[in-house]
Structure formats: C-alpha cells, structure tokens
Scaffold this motif. Structure first.
Motif, PDB file in Angstrom:
ATOM      1  N   VAL A  62      46.117 -92.230  25.113  1.00  0.00           N
ATOM      2  CA  VAL A  62      45.907 -93.125  23.974  1.00  0.00           C
ATOM      3  C   VAL A  62      46.255 -92.407  22.675  1.00  0.00           C
ATOM      4  N   LYS A  63      45.797 -91.178  22.543  1.00  0.00           N
ATOM      5  CA  LYS A  63      46.087 -90.404  21.325  1.00  0.00           C
ATOM      6  C   LYS A  63      47.591 -90.192  21.160  1.00  0.00           C
ATOM      7  N   GLU A  64      48.291 -89.935  22.268  1.00  0.00           N
ATOM      8  CA  GLU A  64      49.735 -89.745  22.189  1.00  0.00           C
ATOM      9  C   GLU A  64      50.422 -91.029  21.735  1.00  0.00           C
ATOM     10  N   LEU A  65      50.025 -92.167  22.288  1.00  0.00           N
ATOM     11  CA  LEU A  65      50.645 -93.432  21.919  1.00  0.00           C
ATOM     12  C   LEU A  65      50.396 -93.755  20.441  1.00  0.00           C
ATOM     13  N   ILE A  66      49.184 -93.534  19.975  1.00  0.00           N
ATOM     14  CA  ILE A  66      48.884 -93.760  18.559  1.00  0.00           C
ATOM     15  C   ILE A  66      49.734 -92.835  17.688  1.00  0.00           C
ATOM     16  N   TRP A  67      49.931 -91.598  18.150  1.00  0.00           N
ATOM     17  CA  TRP A  67      50.772 -90.629  17.431  1.00  0.00           C
ATOM     18  C   TRP A  67      52.220 -91.113  17.382  1.00  0.00           C
ATOM     19  N   PRO A  77      48.783 -82.835  14.614  1.00  0.00           N
ATOM     20  CA  PRO A  77      47.691 -83.804  14.777  1.00  0.00           C
ATOM     21  C   PRO A  77      47.212 -83.926  16.222  1.00  0.00           C
ATOM     22  N   LEU A  78      48.108 -83.774  17.186  1.00  0.00           N
ATOM     23  CA  LEU A  78      47.704 -83.821  18.587  1.00  0.00           C
ATOM     24  C   LEU A  78      46.842 -82.616  18.940  1.00  0.00           C
TER      25      LEU A  78
END
Length: 298
Positions: A62-67, A77-78
């Motif tokens: 999810v964090k990667e997709l938002i990034w 940021p990751l």
C-alpha cells in the motif's frame, strides 16, 4: 467446487520451474522462464488477490502504491516508513560508484538522516510514479495519466482508451529499472470496473505477490473514485520467470494449500485518487502461511 484462484499462480510457478527455458539474465543469477502467462481474479465479492501460500507484507505494498501515485522517485519516503523493497538498486549503484562496502542498514540510515545524501543517492530516475503523474514529452509538457484516467472513466466510461503506461521510451535509459508492470487498461460494463495489467517481466517468486495485489488495490481505488463496482483484474505476464536461487521457495510454496483470500474495505472515501493514506485501507480475514525468505536479484 471451483479451484482456489491462487492455484493459477501456484500452477504457473510449478510449470515455469519444470518447463521453463533456462537463461542467463541481466542480473547474472539466471532464471527459468516461460513467455506468456495469464491469470484472472474476481474482485466483485470484495476479496483481493493477496497471496496466502506465503505472507505478503501488504502494508508495504500500500505504501509503495501511494508513493507511485505521489510521483516521487526518491526512496527516502519509503525508507522512513520501513519499506526496503527499492533499496537494493541505489545501494548497488552507490557501492559501484564509490567503492564503499556499506551495508544496507547504514545506507538507509544515511538516506534518512542526510537530505543531500538522499537527493544524490536515493533517487531512482524517472521510474513509475514520474511516468504515471508527470509524463514528459521532452518539449516542456507534462501529463498526469492517472488524473486523465479518472476523468475519462467518469465522463466516458465506454471508451476503449482507459490506459496508462510507464514505458516512456525517451527516459528508459535514466531509470534504475525500466517498468516491469508497465501498462494498465480498464473497461466498464454494467457499472463494474475491470482492469488488465500487462507486465513485460515478472519475478514470480518475489514480485508477483506485490504486483497483483497493488493492481487490484488500484482498481478498487479507481472504482471508489468513479462510483463503480469492482469487476475482474486480469494479469498478463510476458517473460514470467523464477530465479535459479529460488528453488527452495518454489518447492515450499507449491506444497502449501491456499487459504481464503481476504476482503478489502475502505475506511473513508478520499477527495481524490491522490489523497489515500495507509489508514484508509482495511484488510479483513488475511490468514497466510509463513513468509519465505529469498534473495533479490539486482
């Protein structure tokens, strides 16, 4: 009873390992590879294809997709959020260009603590997010493919042009890794949104679990933003491979029995496709088998 949809993946992995052509690839590790694999996953019941035969760290996905959707191409940021999936590429470049035998933890610490260091060594070039939301035509014009996609789905759902891609030929040589999950297309019928992901290259052992989950996640986000119900996510892989040093992963994973896919619910409807946060996603009923560690080929 219909077979579990994850069985498509396990069968593909077994077939690639048993029948794939053995090749020495860019990384030097070597793969077994088949060309042309397709899988289909029904999202209409609220489930998402989050692999159960090994744990997938879905919050990192999810964090990667938002990034990606932020358009950022720097891994800082990751790393600040504890996501390490992109670190190996800039770390490899840093070691090669400086000769310093730094370990990953020390490299990531410097990225977080030193903004100038991160700006120089943490950037991946114009990878996914840059192309998705700020595609350059080389003439000073930039295009937000995702915003255009949402607008098109809302205003002209019957169009056959609901497409975005990361394959910007003019900028490929400046990317740390050219896009593997490269082209997405969407289709609306009877109020349901379906999508196809064309992937030029897929590491079945490590990459696929993230790729298919994020594709389903993005489809669900688009459906929510466009007042549509989810349909199918269809995955099309071109060079579909398993690395030769992943034999243990293949043997262990294909021996496991899939468990029910979890369901995805949203905790809110953000104002736009670009405003989602990790806490907006709720995954219910995820009960996977244990994680299987395997090395990444850079």
């Amino acid at each position: 009873m219909s077979p579990h949809p994850e069985q498509q993946y396990l069968d593909a992995m077994a077939r690639v390992w048993a029948e794939g052509s053995e090749r020495i690839d860019r990384t030097g590790v070597g793969t077994r590879s088949l060309f042309g694999v397709t899988m289909r996953f029904d999202l209409s019941d609220g489930t998402v294809p989050l692999l159960t035969t090994k744990r997938i760290f879905w919050k990192s996905a999810v964090k990667e997709l938002i990034w990606f959707l932020s358009g950022d191409t720097n891994i800082r940021p990751l790393v600040e959020q504890g996501v390490h999936i992109w670190t190996d590429w800039p770390l490899d470049r840093y070691r090669r260009e400086t000769g310093e035998a730094i370990d990953r933890d020390a490299f990531e610490t410097r990225l977080v603590e030193d903004a100038a260091f991160a700006e120089k060594w943490g950037d991946l070039g114009p990878v996914y997010g840059k192309q998705w939301v700020s595609w350059s035509d080389g003439k000073g014009n930039y295009f937000n493919q995702i915003a255009n996609l949402v607008d098109g789905l809302r205003k002209n759902p019957a169009s056959r042009r609901h497409i975005f891609t990361g394959w910007n030929v003019a900028e490929l040589d400046r990317m740390a890794l050219p896009p593997c999950h490269m082209t997405y297309q969407y289709h609306v019928a009877d109020g349901r949104l379906s999508g196809i992901l064309y992937q030029r290259s897929c590491d079945l052992g490590l990459g696929f679990g993230f790729n298919i989950f994020e594709a389903a996640l993005l489809l669900r986000m688009l459906a929510q933003q466009c007042d549509l119900e989810p349909g199918e996510i269809i995955w099309m892989g071109a060079d579909v491979h398993v690395y030769l040093n992943h034999e243990h992963l293949v043997a262990e994973q294909i021996a496991r029995t899939p468990r029910p896919f979890p369901k995805l619910e949203f905790n809110r409807r953000p104002d736009s496709i670009f405003d989602y946060r990790l806490e907006d996603f709720a995954i219910a009923g995820y009960d996977p088998h244990p994680h299987i560690a395997a090395p990444v080929a850079v």
